[in-house]
Design a protein around this motif. Structure first.
Motif, PDB file in Angstrom:
ATOM      1  N   CYS A 128       0.833  -1.208   0.000  1.00  0.00           N
ATOM      2  CA  CYS A 128       0.000   0.000   0.000  1.00  0.00           C
ATOM      3  C   CYS A 128       0.866   1.257   0.000  1.00  0.00           C
ATOM      4  N   GLU A 129       1.956   1.225   0.754  1.00  0.00           N
ATOM      5  CA  GLU A 129       2.854   2.380   0.791  1.00  0.00           C
ATOM      6  C   GLU A 129       3.452   2.652  -0.586  1.00  0.00           C
ATOM      7  N   LYS A 130       3.855   1.590  -1.284  1.00  0.00           N
ATOM      8  CA  LYS A 130       4.421   1.762  -2.620  1.00  0.00           C
ATOM      9  C   LYS A 130       3.385   2.344  -3.578  1.00  0.00           C
ATOM     10  N   THR A 131       2.152   1.862  -3.461  1.00  0.00           N
ATOM     11  CA  THR A 131       1.085   2.367  -4.327  1.00  0.00           C
ATOM     12  C   THR A 131       0.829   3.844  -4.079  1.00  0.00           C
ATOM     13  N   GLU A 132       0.763   4.222  -2.799  1.00  0.00           N
ATOM     14  CA  GLU A 132       0.492   5.622  -2.471  1.00  0.00           C
ATOM     15  C   GLU A 132       1.663   6.525  -2.851  1.00  0.00           C
ATOM     16  N   ASN A 133       2.880   6.010  -2.768  1.00  0.00           N
ATOM     17  CA  ASN A 133       4.036   6.804  -3.200  1.00  0.00           C
ATOM     18  C   ASN A 133       3.967   7.101  -4.695  1.00  0.00           C
ATOM     19  N   LEU A 134       3.520   6.110  -5.468  1.00  0.00           N
ATOM     20  CA  LEU A 134       3.361   6.331  -6.906  1.00  0.00           C
ATOM     21  C   LEU A 134       2.280   7.368  -7.172  1.00  0.00           C
ATOM     22  N   ARG A 135       1.205   7.332  -6.389  1.00  0.00           N
ATOM     23  CA  ARG A 135       0.151   8.334  -6.546  1.00  0.00           C
ATOM     24  C   ARG A 135       0.707   9.738  -6.305  1.00  0.00           C
ATOM     25  N   MET A 136       1.487   9.887  -5.221  1.00  0.00           N
ATOM     26  CA  MET A 136       2.026  11.196  -4.893  1.00  0.00           C
ATOM     27  C   MET A 136       3.032  11.664  -5.943  1.00  0.00           C
ATOM     28  N   HIS A 137       3.855  10.738  -6.446  1.00  0.00           N
ATOM     29  CA  HIS A 137       4.795  11.104  -7.511  1.00  0.00           C
ATOM     30  C   HIS A 137       4.040  11.598  -8.742  1.00  0.00           C
ATOM     31  N   ALA A 138       2.942  10.926  -9.069  1.00  0.00           N
ATOM     32  CA  ALA A 138       2.154  11.325 -10.239  1.00  0.00           C
ATOM     33  C   ALA A 138       1.559  12.716 -10.044  1.00  0.00           C
ATOM     34  N   ILE A 139       0.959  12.968  -8.874  1.00  0.00           N
ATOM     35  CA  ILE A 139       0.352  14.277  -8.608  1.00  0.00           C
ATOM     36  C   ILE A 139       1.401  15.380  -8.697  1.00  0.00           C
ATOM     37  N   GLN A 140       2.498  15.196  -7.991  1.00  0.00           N
ATOM     38  CA  GLN A 140       3.519  16.238  -7.934  1.00  0.00           C
ATOM     39  C   GLN A 140       4.155  16.487  -9.295  1.00  0.00           C
ATOM     40  N   LYS A 151       0.660  23.462 -22.392  1.00  0.00           N
ATOM     41  CA  LYS A 151       0.171  22.756 -23.574  1.00  0.00           C
ATOM     42  C   LYS A 151      -0.537  21.457 -23.197  1.00  0.00           C
ATOM     43  N   LYS A 152      -0.086  20.822 -22.122  1.00  0.00           N
ATOM     44  CA  LYS A 152      -0.679  19.567 -21.668  1.00  0.00           C
ATOM     45  C   LYS A 152      -1.559  19.765 -20.436  1.00  0.00           C
ATOM     46  N   ALA A 153      -1.852  21.015 -20.109  1.00  0.00           N
ATOM     47  CA  ALA A 153      -2.585  21.295 -18.873  1.00  0.00           C
ATOM     48  C   ALA A 153      -3.995  20.728 -18.892  1.00  0.00           C
ATOM     49  N   PHE A 154      -4.607  20.632 -20.068  1.00  0.00           N
ATOM     50  CA  PHE A 154      -5.967  20.114 -20.137  1.00  0.00           C
ATOM     51  C   PHE A 154      -6.024  18.626 -19.798  1.00  0.00           C
ATOM     52  N   SER A 155      -4.877  17.968 -19.819  1.00  0.00           N
ATOM     53  CA  SER A 155      -4.806  16.561 -19.409  1.00  0.00           C
ATOM     54  C   SER A 155      -4.202  16.418 -18.016  1.00  0.00           C
ATOM     55  N   SER A 156      -3.148  17.177 -17.743  1.00  0.00           N
ATOM     56  CA  SER A 156      -2.413  16.994 -16.492  1.00  0.00           C
ATOM     57  C   SER A 156      -3.154  17.547 -15.283  1.00  0.00           C
ATOM     58  N   LEU A 157      -3.751  18.732 -15.402  1.00  0.00           N
ATOM     59  CA  LEU A 157      -4.378  19.354 -14.238  1.00  0.00           C
ATOM     60  C   LEU A 157      -5.621  18.607 -13.760  1.00  0.00           C
ATOM     61  N   PRO A 158      -6.569  18.253 -14.635  1.00  0.00           N
ATOM     62  CA  PRO A 158      -7.722  17.477 -14.148  1.00  0.00           C
ATOM     63  C   PRO A 158      -7.326  16.139 -13.535  1.00  0.00           C
ATOM     64  N   ARG A 159      -6.330  15.470 -14.122  1.00  0.00           N
ATOM     65  CA  ARG A 159      -5.910  14.178 -13.579  1.00  0.00           C
ATOM     66  C   ARG A 159      -5.246  14.348 -12.216  1.00  0.00           C
ATOM     67  N   ALA A 160      -4.425  15.382 -12.063  1.00  0.00           N
ATOM     68  CA  ALA A 160      -3.781  15.631 -10.771  1.00  0.00           C
ATOM     69  C   ALA A 160      -4.820  15.914  -9.694  1.00  0.00           C
ATOM     70  N   LEU A 161      -5.838  16.688 -10.033  1.00  0.00           N
ATOM     71  CA  LEU A 161      -6.887  16.995  -9.064  1.00  0.00           C
ATOM     72  C   LEU A 161      -7.679  15.744  -8.694  1.00  0.00           C
ATOM     73  N   THR A 162      -7.958  14.901  -9.682  1.00  0.00           N
ATOM     74  CA  THR A 162      -8.694  13.665  -9.405  1.00  0.00           C
ATOM     75  C   THR A 162      -7.927  12.772  -8.438  1.00  0.00           C
ATOM     76  N   LEU A 163      -6.633  12.611  -8.681  1.00  0.00           N
ATOM     77  CA  LEU A 163      -5.810  11.797  -7.790  1.00  0.00           C
ATOM     78  C   LEU A 163      -5.758  12.410  -6.391  1.00  0.00           C
ATOM     79  N   TYR A 164      -5.728  13.722  -6.335  1.00  0.00           N
ATOM     80  CA  TYR A 164      -5.677  14.406  -5.041  1.00  0.00           C
ATOM     81  C   TYR A 164      -6.970  14.207  -4.264  1.00  0.00           C
TER      82      TYR A 164
END
Length: 339
Positions: A128-140, A151-164
């Protein structure tokens, strides 16, 4: 030279588009070497020296990211080797596409672990810790990419917010289990909304605080209004989130959006302050009051007056919408199709 490299990349893209994936990868990297060997080769050839221009480094980094993305897609490389190659490219040049591709790969690894039935999901376990670390790496990393472009904000920002938002829900669920799940769901939600104590809050709080700090940087005027305009509905839809930490983050984000992009944000933020839902209305009123106070502190009186005048305007619109033609003495207009 750079021109030959550019032509080689274009030829590789044509091969990839024709379905010749392995030939495309071979054209970009005829000799298969690891990320460590590639790093040593770069240092040996002096690509970090002054003579190697920024344009040269960017071209090489783009080729490396493209080759890595293709290798990962067709299964030639995976795991730490892929991450190391992306990080090597970013060590040469920091740009949006590089961070975006790295974030996508972190996201891919996170999703794969989340869907793997053999990976332990119980909180506190190593899996679980490894999974959550990957989530945090993705968000950050998604949010970091926005520091270098949109240029990629329309994909990166909504996905980061969803993970958060999902991360905040995990914190609530963890604390709920610690408390034994006592009381009704609404009572537990209000209790969790008002305090952030317990093991889950200690565990996720510092990570979410880091996300808030990065998010605040993204709300500056360097982010075009069109980017936040696409995310405003997503932010507004989660202002009733059960996690207090997430709610405070949303208030900060919406406040900064209002301060920097009032003409666009007023149409969504002001109606929030007139919501029929008590919790949503409370968040909206807090944002409006803080925004008006900040506008006046910054001597932006015209913005403060515009926001103040928006409140009665939306209230009148709501009252008008409640009017029923039969009660107001008006006949309902019926559409008759042409004969």
């Amino acid at each position: 030279g750079p021109r030959a490299t550019l032509l080689r990349v274009q030829e590789a893209k044509l091969l990839w588009a024709r379905g010749l994936a392995h030939q495309a990868v071979d054209l970009l990297e005829p000799v298969k070497i690891s990320a460590l060997e590639l790093t040593a080769e770069i240092v040996k050839n002096g690509t970090r020296h002054v003579g190697f221009t920024h344009t040269d480094r960017l071209q090489f980094a783009k080729q490396l990211v493209l080759a890595t993305s293709w290798m990962q897609e067709i299964g030639l490389k995976h795991g730490e080797e892929v991450v190391a190659r992306y990080q090597l490219a970013l060590s040469l040049v920091k740009w949006e596409r590089g961070y975006f591709e790295l974030a996508k790969y972190y996201d891919f690894l996170f999703t794969r672990r989340l869907e793997d039935p053999e990976v332990e999901k119980a909180p506190g376990t190593e899996d679980c810790e490894k999974t959550e670390n990957l989530r945090m790496h993705a968000i950050q990393t998604y949010l970091r990419s926005l520091e270098y472009g949109c240029k990629k904000a329309f994909s990166s920002l909504p996905r980061a917010l969803t993970l958060y938002f999902e991360l905040g829900e995990l914190a609530v669920a963890e604390e709920d289990r610690e408390r034994g799940g006592g009381g009704s769901a609404s009572a537990r939600s209000r209790k969790l909304q008002s305090q952030a104590s317990g093991k889950a809050a200690k565990r996720y709080g510092p990570r979410q605080t880091g996300v808030v700090a990065i998010s605040q940087k993204c709300t500056k005027s360097t982010i075009p209004p069109r980017v936040w305009y696409t995310c405003l509905p997503q932010l507004l839809s989660r202002v009733s989130h059960p996690c207090n930490h997430v709610v405070q983050t949303l208030i900060t984000l919406l406040l900064n959006i209002t301060l920097n992009h009032l003409p666009q944000a007023v149409w969504l933020v002001a109606p929030l302050a007139t919501s029929l839902n008590e919790r949503r209305r409370g968040v909206g009123e807090a944002i409006v009051k803080r925004a008006i106070k900040r506008f006046r502190a910054d001597q932006r009186e015209e913005h403060a007056e515009a926001l103040e005048e928006a409140m009665p305007f939306f209230k009148e619109m709501i009252a008008l919408a409640k009017l029923v033609p039969a009660q107001s003495g008006l006949r309902a207009v019926r559409h008759r199709p042409p004969r």
